[in-house]
Enzyme design. Structure first.
Site, PDB file in Angstrom:
ATOM      1  CD  GLU A  43      -2.959  -0.538  -0.204  1.00 18.22           C
ATOM      2  OE1 GLU A  43      -3.261   0.646  -0.390  1.00 18.22           O
ATOM      3  OE2 GLU A  43      -3.259  -1.444  -0.995  1.00 18.22           O
ATOM      4  CB  CYS A 198     -12.608   4.097 -13.877  1.00 17.13           C
ATOM      5  SG  CYS A 198     -13.478   5.677 -13.809  1.00 17.13           S
ATOM      6  CB  CYS A 205     -17.738   4.106 -20.221  1.00 16.74           C
ATOM      7  SG  CYS A 205     -16.820   5.469 -19.494  1.00 16.74           S
ATOM      8  CB  CYS A 208     -17.368   0.445 -16.790  1.00 15.43           C
ATOM      9  SG  CYS A 208     -17.495   0.846 -15.044  1.00 15.43           S
ATOM     10  CB  CYS A 214     -21.376   5.581 -14.511  1.00 17.72           C
ATOM     11  SG  CYS A 214     -20.114   6.861 -14.492  1.00 17.72           S
TER      12      CYS A 214
HETATM   13  S1  SF4 Z   1     -18.738   4.090 -16.596  1.00 16.56           S
HETATM   14 FE1  SF4 Z   1     -18.192   5.582 -15.025  1.00 16.56          FE
HETATM   15  S2  SF4 Z   1     -17.124   4.412 -13.477  1.00 16.56           S
HETATM   16 FE2  SF4 Z   1     -17.198   3.152 -15.319  1.00 16.56          FE
HETATM   17  S3  SF4 Z   1     -15.286   3.553 -16.423  1.00 16.56           S
HETATM   18 FE3  SF4 Z   1     -16.819   4.969 -17.224  1.00 16.56          FE
HETATM   19  S4  SF4 Z   1     -16.592   6.792 -15.989  1.00 16.56           S
HETATM   20 FE4  SF4 Z   1     -15.574   5.155 -14.883  1.00 16.56          FE
END
Ligand code: SF4
Length: 364
Positions: A43, A198, A205, A208, A214
């Site tokens: 970390e 992200c 996206c 994602c 989002c």
């Molecule tokens: S959808 Fe939203 S959380 Fe997902 S990668 Fe795109 S900006 Fe990031």
């Protein structure tokens, strides 16, 4: 897929975990042989540094210091030496000091308690959260740079995260989203999402797992989050580094004071760039060196978070007039083999180029 009204319920964690099982990172060195010490070390090393850069440093470090007591016993120089090139050296000094405090206060074992962890140098709320979640499966939120980006975008939280009000909103969101089950995996998953998907620029996206709710994405405003730091002109500091070389081609290094930039690392003696020649001569005399010849050397710029450092060097062939005490703040080193010393990156680079160019006094 079931989604709660805000996109912040358990469903967020479930989608993220399902993505992590398929696409997350599962074989990092600190995920093997899991221990609180290894989680803590990873970390700290991962702060401001990419995983690929950290891996070889982490492996060398745990080989030299396999546990907290061995790190606590090590000389600071050895710790800084193993950190050379990783940057942000306060992390290494804090880690070393914290290992000593853990040995004194907690018998050499990291405490599984948020307040006791945060009482150690270099461990803030997010690092403590990551250690608690990943080492002991305790439900504790984290908010490192990558997680801030994910949460700011997903919840459309405007403003620069360096501002307390914005940070408080992000912490509240992190707290709300952290699940009770599989908290170690969730912690790794949200860090991985920020690091690999992200990303700062043009995140894909469509791949994602939390894209459906989002808010930044649905408003087509992804690049607006997180808010940027109000711009300020980065100041530039200037310094003249004196590269003193003896007949053997060795170079004089001076240990920097423990506080301030590159605290505790070894560097060239320095002075302001406009120091007149007589004052440079006096400085060399104070360092126990009589000047024989002098010439301008290389120059460069090193960029820190809050300022830039422009350094000019002056190569000075000298005749040492004083013996240097063992273990003191000065040391003659062979530029080709400086030994186990913590060296700032530009000093290391200059030593490498000096090693390739033998001292002129040697030739004369
Ligand atoms: S959808 Fe939203 S959380 Fe997902 S990668 Fe795109 S900006 Fe990031």
């Amino acid at each position: 897929m079931a989604t709660d009204a805000t996109g912040t319920g358990p469903d967020f964690a479930q989608r993220l975990l399902a993505w992590f099982d398929q696409h997350g990172r599962h074989d990092l060195p600190w995920q093997r042989e899991h221990s609180p010490y290894r989680v803590w070390l990873s970390e700290i090393m991962l702060q401001q540094t990419r995983v690929e850069t950290v891996i070889p440093y982490f492996e060398r470090f745990v080989e030299a210091f396999p546990d907290i007591p061995s790190l606590a016993r090590a000389p600071l120089d050895e710790v800084l030496h193993l950190w050379t090139g990783l940057g942000y050296y306060a992390r290494a000094r804090n880690l070393h000091r914290a290992a000593q405090l853990v040995t004194e206060r907690h018998g050499g074992e990291l405490p599984a308690d948020p307040a006791a962890l945060q009482a150690l140098p270099g461990i803030g709320r997010s690092t403590a959260g990551a250690i608690l979640a990943m080492a002991w499966q305790r439900r504790a939120p984290i908010l490192d740079g990558n997680v801030k980006r994910v949460l700011a975008r997903h919840g459309a939280i405007a403003g620069w995260p360096g501002q307390t009000a914005v940070a408080n909103r992000l912490w509240a969101r992190a707290e709300q989203l952290t699940p009770t089950a599989r908290v170690a995996d969730y912690t790794q998953a949200i860090m991985d999402l920020g690091a690999t998907l992200c990303t700062r620029a043009r995140p894909p996206c469509s791949q994602c797992p939390v894209a459906a709710d989002c808010q930044a994405r649905s408003a087509d405003q992804v690049s607006a989050y997180p808010g940027r730091k109000p711009s300020a002109v980065t100041p530039v500091r200037r310094s003249l580094w004196l590269i003193l070389r003896n007949r053997e081609g060795e170079v004089l290094l001076e240990r920097r004071p423990p506080q301030g930039i590159w605290g505790g690392l070894w560097s060239f003696p320095e002075c302001p760039p406009d120091t007149p020649p007589t004052a440079v001569e006096n400085l060399c005399a104070d360092l126990g060196c009589e000047i024989r010849t002098t010439r301008p050397g290389a120059a460069g710029r090193h960029v820190f978070t809050h300022f830039k450092l422009d350094y000019q060097t002056r190569e000075i062939d000298v005749h040492p007039t004083l013996r240097i005490a063992e273990g003191g703040r000065l040391r003659w080193v062979d530029p080709a083999a400086p030994g186990a010393l913590g060296l700032p990156a530009p000093v290391h680079k200059l030593l490498v180029s000096l090693a390739a160019s033998p001292a002129r006094t040697q030739i004369a």
